[in-house]
Design a protein around this motif. Structure first.
Motif, PDB file in Angstrom:
ATOM      1  N   VAL A 115     -21.248  27.973   0.843  1.00 16.47           N
ATOM      2  CA  VAL A 115     -22.077  26.787   1.069  1.00 16.47           C
ATOM      3  C   VAL A 115     -21.722  26.112   2.386  1.00 16.47           C
ATOM      4  O   VAL A 115     -22.602  25.625   3.109  1.00 16.47           O
ATOM      5  N   ASN A 119     -25.483  29.068   6.710  1.00 20.37           N
ATOM      6  CA  ASN A 119     -26.714  28.280   6.642  1.00 20.37           C
ATOM      7  C   ASN A 119     -27.851  29.159   6.126  1.00 20.37           C
ATOM      8  O   ASN A 119     -28.213  30.162   6.743  1.00 20.37           O
ATOM      9  N   ASN A 123     -28.944  26.633   0.432  1.00 24.83           N
ATOM     10  CA  ASN A 123     -27.565  26.219   0.609  1.00 24.83           C
ATOM     11  C   ASN A 123     -27.229  25.008  -0.278  1.00 24.83           C
ATOM     12  O   ASN A 123     -26.343  25.054  -1.127  1.00 24.83           O
ATOM     13  N   SER A 188     -16.106  22.344  -0.675  1.00 25.52           N
ATOM     14  CA  SER A 188     -17.160  22.508   0.331  1.00 25.52           C
ATOM     15  C   SER A 188     -17.148  21.375   1.350  1.00 25.52           C
ATOM     16  O   SER A 188     -17.339  21.605   2.554  1.00 25.52           O
ATOM     17  N   ARG A 192     -16.161  21.966   5.475  1.00 23.97           N
ATOM     18  CA  ARG A 192     -17.053  21.571   6.573  1.00 23.97           C
ATOM     19  C   ARG A 192     -16.288  20.899   7.708  1.00 23.97           C
ATOM     20  O   ARG A 192     -16.783  20.835   8.838  1.00 23.97           O
TER      21      ARG A 192
END
Length: 306
Positions: A115, A119, A123, A188, A192
């Motif tokens: 995730v 992309n 997602n 997640s 990021r």
């Protein structure tokens, strides 16, 4: 510091910076008093349980539980350890908690990696699907889940009863299903924050997606994995609901459900139960103190800039 020029010598004069304003002394005193009182309120049930466990049942029966005096000893702890067969049930909890914890963190980290680092159109929908499972009350699926577990047959090496509803595997499966969504959501968001240049550099060197996940991204997630491991161990280990519903054989139940062995049909010794509950709580405290540094650093990630 501020630099000024003197009129006589023409040399720059250094002016010391203004002292930092400190919070009022009264405000700090109220803050400390509030923190102390809050800590005592949180610790009061634990301290009262420990005080009750040190007293024989005869003293509380004669003087009441809210009383001072009498005899104090550790007999209730030794009695709870032997009468409830706690070593056997500690092993059951270990067999359930450790595999469920490892599988949950492994699967959730895989979902979070896909995730966070790729992309594609679904997602966010994929992350919402995993997270939505945490919004469903567990009590709402008791009947369909119990019926489904009774219909699924397992080989004897996985379950002595041959059914999923009375096996360690079935209990592990339900914990993984309910905890994966929360862990995937947390991981997640953390992944990021990892620079994409690291993955791009590994890709240039010929690293596959699996190698990027296992050797690049996952080692950088150790603080948040330690924080999640502490939380998940506590939640899975302390589970009482599913251990009672899905485990029909009493000897297969984890330690939390085994505390029922200390309650009689016509008589309940609350002093003995308090001692047993304190013994049961020891593993969670050990895990927290072992992972305390990583747990706090994982919770405070991103709190400070720079």
């Amino acid at each position: 510091m501020t630099t000024l020029t003197t009129e006589r010598t023409g040399q720059p004069a250094v002016v010391p910076p203004a002292p930092r304003s400190r919070p009022p002394r009264t405000g700090r005193m109220f803050l400390h008093a509030f923190l102390v009182i809050t800590s005592l309120l949180w610790l009061a049930p634990l301290l009262y349980a420990f005080y009750t466990a040190l007293r024989p049942y005869e003293d509380t029966q004669r003087d009441g539980y809210v009383s001072v005096g009498g005899h104090y000893n550790f007999h209730n702890f030794t009695a709870a350890w032997s009468q409830a067969e706690l070593p056997h049930y500690f092993w059951n909890s270990l067999v359930i908690t450790v595999p469920a914890l490892v599988v949950t963190l492994l699967l959730s980290s895989m979902v979070a990696f896909v995730v966070a680092r790729f992309n594609f159109r679904l997602n966010i929908a994929l992350l919402i699907l995993f997270t939505a499972g945490n919004l469903l009350p567990q009590q709402a699926i008791i009947t369909p889940l119990f019926k489904m577990y009774q219909l699924i047959e397992l080989p004897e090496w996985m379950a002595a009863s041959g059914k999923l509803d009375d096996s360690f595997f079935g209990l592990i499966l339900i914990h993984v299903a309910f905890q994966t969504g929360f862990c995937a959501f947390v991981l997640s968001n953390y992944m990021r924050t990892i620079p994409r240049e690291l993955g791009e550099a590994a890709l240039v060197d010929g690293a596959s997606a699996w190698r990027q996940y296992w050797q690049v991204v996952l080692p950088l997630c150790r603080p948040v994995l330690a924080a999640l491991a502490t939380l998940e161990f506590t939640w899975i280990y302390n589970d009482f609901f599913w251990a009672t519903v899905l485990m029909q054989t009493g000897s297969n139940r984890p330690i939390t459900a085994a505390l029922n062995n200390l309650t009689g049909q016509f008589f309940v010794n609350n002093n003995l139960i308090a001692a047993g509950a304190l013994i049961v709580a020891v593993p969670t405290l050990v895990v927290f103190f072992v992972l305390q540094k990583q747990f706090i650093s994982g919770l405070t990630l991103g709190a400070n800039k720079g």
